[in-house]
Motif scaffolding. Structure first.
Motif, PDB file in Angstrom:
ATOM      1  N   ARG A  33       7.695  -3.743  -3.891  1.00 23.86           N
ATOM      2  CA  ARG A  33       6.637  -4.036  -2.628  1.00 23.86           C
ATOM      3  C   ARG A  33       6.987  -4.758  -1.413  1.00 23.86           C
ATOM      4  O   ARG A  33       6.306  -4.816  -0.453  1.00 23.86           O
ATOM      5  CB  ARG A  33       6.490  -5.854  -3.593  1.00 23.86           C
ATOM      6  N   ASP A  34       8.169  -4.394  -1.051  1.00 23.27           N
ATOM      7  CA  ASP A  34       9.004  -5.090   0.271  1.00 23.27           C
ATOM      8  C   ASP A  34       9.726  -3.646   1.170  1.00 23.27           C
ATOM      9  O   ASP A  34      10.384  -3.367  -0.069  1.00 23.27           O
ATOM     10  CB  ASP A  34       8.918  -5.952   0.667  1.00 23.27           C
TER      11      ASP A  34
ATOM     12  N   LEU B 275       6.801   5.004  -5.821  1.00 18.52           N
ATOM     13  CA  LEU B 275       5.757   3.382  -5.729  1.00 18.52           C
ATOM     14  C   LEU B 275       4.726   3.656  -6.585  1.00 18.52           C
ATOM     15  O   LEU B 275       4.074   4.732  -7.185  1.00 18.52           O
ATOM     16  CB  LEU B 275       5.369   3.806  -4.417  1.00 18.52           C
TER      17      LEU B 275
ATOM     18  N   GLY C 166       2.460   0.039  -5.523  1.00 13.42           N
ATOM     19  CA  GLY C 166       2.291   0.511  -4.036  1.00 13.42           C
ATOM     20  C   GLY C 166       1.885   1.428  -3.233  1.00 13.42           C
ATOM     21  O   GLY C 166       2.215   1.329  -2.312  1.00 13.42           O
ATOM     22  N   THR C 167       1.403   2.756  -4.144  1.00 13.78           N
ATOM     23  CA  THR C 167       0.898   3.385  -3.299  1.00 13.78           C
ATOM     24  C   THR C 167      -0.265   3.036  -3.456  1.00 13.78           C
ATOM     25  O   THR C 167      -1.206   4.104  -2.433  1.00 13.78           O
ATOM     26  CB  THR C 167       0.539   4.818  -4.704  1.00 13.78           C
ATOM     27  N   THR C 168      -1.579   2.481  -3.709  1.00 14.89           N
ATOM     28  CA  THR C 168      -2.428   1.454  -3.080  1.00 14.89           C
ATOM     29  C   THR C 168      -2.583   1.187  -2.032  1.00 14.89           C
ATOM     30  O   THR C 168      -2.809   0.019  -1.117  1.00 14.89           O
ATOM     31  CB  THR C 168      -3.568   0.600  -3.956  1.00 14.89           C
ATOM     32  N   ASN C 169      -1.402   0.378  -0.954  1.00 13.74           N
ATOM     33  CA  ASN C 169      -0.815  -0.328  -0.175  1.00 13.74           C
ATOM     34  C   ASN C 169       0.122   0.701   1.090  1.00 13.74           C
ATOM     35  O   ASN C 169       0.985   1.202   1.046  1.00 13.74           O
ATOM     36  CB  ASN C 169       0.515  -1.104  -0.541  1.00 13.74           C
ATOM     37  N   PRO C 170      -1.421   1.008   2.187  1.00 11.55           N
ATOM     38  CA  PRO C 170      -1.015   2.155   2.865  1.00 11.55           C
ATOM     39  C   PRO C 170       0.745   1.457   3.971  1.00 11.55           C
ATOM     40  O   PRO C 170       0.978   2.484   4.572  1.00 11.55           O
ATOM     41  CB  PRO C 170      -1.598   1.976   3.598  1.00 11.55           C
ATOM     42  N   ALA C 171       0.593   0.639   4.294  1.00  8.58           N
ATOM     43  CA  ALA C 171       1.111  -0.117   5.159  1.00  8.58           C
ATOM     44  C   ALA C 171       2.965  -0.594   4.500  1.00  8.58           C
ATOM     45  O   ALA C 171       3.160   0.104   5.476  1.00  8.58           O
ATOM     46  CB  ALA C 171       0.730  -2.336   5.164  1.00  8.58           C
ATOM     47  N   LEU C 172       3.033  -0.109   2.919  1.00 11.74           N
ATOM     48  CA  LEU C 172       4.015  -0.368   2.476  1.00 11.74           C
ATOM     49  C   LEU C 172       4.249   0.902   2.281  1.00 11.74           C
ATOM     50  O   LEU C 172       5.591   1.525   2.759  1.00 11.74           O
ATOM     51  CB  LEU C 172       3.648  -0.786   1.680  1.00 11.74           C
TER      52      LEU C 172
ATOM     53  N   THR D 149      -7.986   1.589 -10.101  1.00 12.49           N
ATOM     54  CA  THR D 149      -8.035   1.488  -8.465  1.00 12.49           C
ATOM     55  C   THR D 149      -9.514   1.614  -8.041  1.00 12.49           C
ATOM     56  O   THR D 149      -9.836   1.606  -6.640  1.00 12.49           O
ATOM     57  CB  THR D 149      -7.072   3.213  -7.957  1.00 12.49           C
TER      58      THR D 149
END
Length: 251
Positions: free
Chosen positions: A88-89, A106, A109-115, A148
């Protein structure tokens, strides 16, 4: 085909919350496969291309990565190792790298572009693998429980745009079925992405892995192919000889 271009064949090991290796069917029913350390040692002897270990309960249960346990697993692993589950981080990844993990897989996390961007910025895009699980034309996360609202291709494209260097495309419905992979989806995603696509979900024999490569995948991954034998799904962890040449690589 040159050694650089040759396809990869990747065993996927699923860890549950009790640190046991299991194999799922459609992300549900689980079969105990064995002790992770014994299985890793077997794959060392078989000179496997690379290994993917996924903690399938970490994301849903919310527990932290046990870096000591991962270090023990990596210490037994003599091939490139990818690890996923509960990422997650970006700060979670430094201990993983120190312990021998080369790629981060991921899920949610695949839905978290920032990560994705942060991981790619620190470790390089080649270390970031987006796992796109799908069912009925929709991409799901959290073990197939949360829709999603995106198609598998749309989510894969977004992950690559954010910095992912590889994409796993996995059919939830075919998971553990051993009847073959979703070749149409594999071909569609592989044709649209500028990064390697890893096919996962549905393979039960070597021929299914070869079909995925022919459909456009750069690598074919499986749990069942390397864990079961026969119609009754007897547990037999192996790596078929016809996936390796005389130097230990895939043909």
């Amino acid at each position: 085909m040159s050694d650089i271009e040759r396809p990869r064949y990747i065993p996927v090991l699923l860890l549950d919350r009790q640190r046991r290796l299991v194999k799922t069917v459609a992300f549900g029913e689980r079969t105990y496969v064995g002790d992770p350390f014994n299985v890793i040692r077997l794959f060392n002897e078989k000179e496997v291309d690379e290994l993917c270990i996924l903690d399938i309960d970490a994301g849903r249960d919310g527990y932290e990565i046990d870096h000591g346990f991962v270090a023990e697993l990596a210490g037994e692993c003599f091939m490139p190792l990818a690890y996923g589950g509960g990422l997650r981080d970006v700060r979670q990844c430094a201990p993983l790298v120190r312990n021998g993990v080369e790629k981060f897989v991921l899920g949610a996390g695949t839905t978290n572009p920032a990560l994705i961007g942060a991981l790619a910025g620190v470790y390089g895009s080649s270390s970031v693998v987006a796992c796109v699980d799908y069912r009925g034309g929709h991409a799901f996360v959290d073990g197939g429980q949360r829709d999603t609202g995106l198609s598998p291709l749309a989510l894969a494209k977004a992950a690559v745009a954010a910095g992912a260097g590889e994409v796993i495309i996995q059919s939830i419905e075919r998971d553990g079925a051993r009847t073959g992979m979703d070749l149409a989806m594999i071909g569609t995603v592989a044709a649209e992405l500028p990064v390697p696509v890893i096919a996962l979900g549905g393979a039960g024999e070597v021929a299914h892995l070869a079909e995925a490569i022919d459909a456009g995948a750069a690598a074919a991954a499986s749990g069942s192919t390397f864990s079961f034998i026969g119609r009754l799904r007897a547990v037999l962890v192996t790596y078929p000889e016809d996936l390796t040449d005389k130097t230990g690589g895939a043909p």
